[in-house]
Design a protein around this motif. Structure first.
Motif, short mmCIF file in Angstrom:
data_model
loop_
_atom_site.label_atom_id
_atom_site.label_comp_id
_atom_site.label_asym_id
_atom_site.label_seq_id
_atom_site.Cartn_x
_atom_site.Cartn_y
_atom_site.Cartn_z
N ALA A 142 0.82 -1.20 0.00
CA ALA A 142 0.00 0.00 0.00
C ALA A 142 0.86 1.26 0.00
CB ALA A 142 -0.95 0.00 1.20
N SER A 143 1.97 1.23 0.74
CA SER A 143 2.85 2.40 0.83
C SER A 143 4.29 1.96 1.05
CB SER A 143 2.42 3.31 1.99
OG SER A 143 3.36 4.35 2.18
N ALA A 144 5.20 2.57 0.27
CA ALA A 144 6.63 2.27 0.40
C ALA A 144 7.32 3.31 1.28
CB ALA A 144 7.27 2.21 -0.98
N ASN A 145 6.59 4.01 2.10
CA ASN A 145 7.12 5.10 2.93
C ASN A 145 7.99 4.54 4.05
OD1 ASN A 145 7.62 7.57 4.04
ND2 ASN A 145 5.64 7.72 5.08
N SER A 146 9.23 4.21 3.71
CA SER A 146 10.20 3.68 4.66
C SER A 146 11.58 4.23 4.32
CB SER A 146 10.22 2.14 4.62
OG SER A 146 8.99 1.62 5.04
N ARG A 147 12.53 4.02 5.22
CA ARG A 147 13.90 4.48 5.01
C ARG A 147 14.46 3.81 3.74
NH1 ARG A 147 16.43 4.46 10.13
NH2 ARG A 147 16.09 2.22 10.22
#
Length: 161
Positions: A142-147
């Motif tokens: 759903a979301s790749a919002n990672s370091r």
């Protein structure tokens, strides 16, 4: 006086007797699964702002002809609904959540690990043909919002028959 007795001609008597036996075999059901690196699902390189990512690959199941089977998938976190978490391969603490699916798309059918030998549960079922059967596996993020970095998880395949 010599008495001559003619020899009685004897005919050879032949007869046949018969018996039977059986040739037997018992065929046991069996299944194998082929996966490994060739079945890895790779989302590739993405920006941290990426959403609704989809990727797929396939596994191969080979069961005896006519044998019903049910396949379950379990992420390393043991989630029975196929909701996994990829961890940083460098040992960091960030994660990327993903969902295993049996059909394509962000709303595709969830593929988990509640299948048994007698029920498909939230897995995928089939019947053996005696040859490899390719079964597609889909995954969504759903979301790749990672370091920034590399992330991975290991999924266990269970084939019940």
């Amino acid at each position: 006086m010599t008495l001559c007795i003619p020899f009685a001609s004897q005919q050879a008597v032949a007869d046949t007797v018969t018996g039977t036996f059986q040739v037997k075999i018992t065929i046991r059901a069996s299944c194998t699964v082929t996966a490994g690196a060739a079945s890895d699902i790779d989302f590739g390189a993405n920006l941290g702002s990426a959403t609704n990512l989809q990727a797929q690959n396939s596994i191969k199941v080979n069961c005896s002809k006519g044998t019903p089977y049910y396949v379950g998938l379990s992420p390393s976190n043991g989630n029975t609904a196929g909701a996994g978490v990829m961890a940083e391969t460098s040992g960091g603490t960030d994660t990327v959540a993903y969902q295993l699916r049996s059909t394509a798309g962000m709303a595709g059918t969830v593929w988990g690990n509640t299948a048994t030998a007698s029920s498909v549960g939230n897995g995928v079922g089939g019947a053996g043909s005696g040859a490899d059967q390719a079964i597609p596996v889909y995954a969504t993020v759903a979301s790749a919002n990672s370091r920034p970095g590399s992330y991975a998880d290991t999924v266990t395949i269970s084939v019940h028959y």
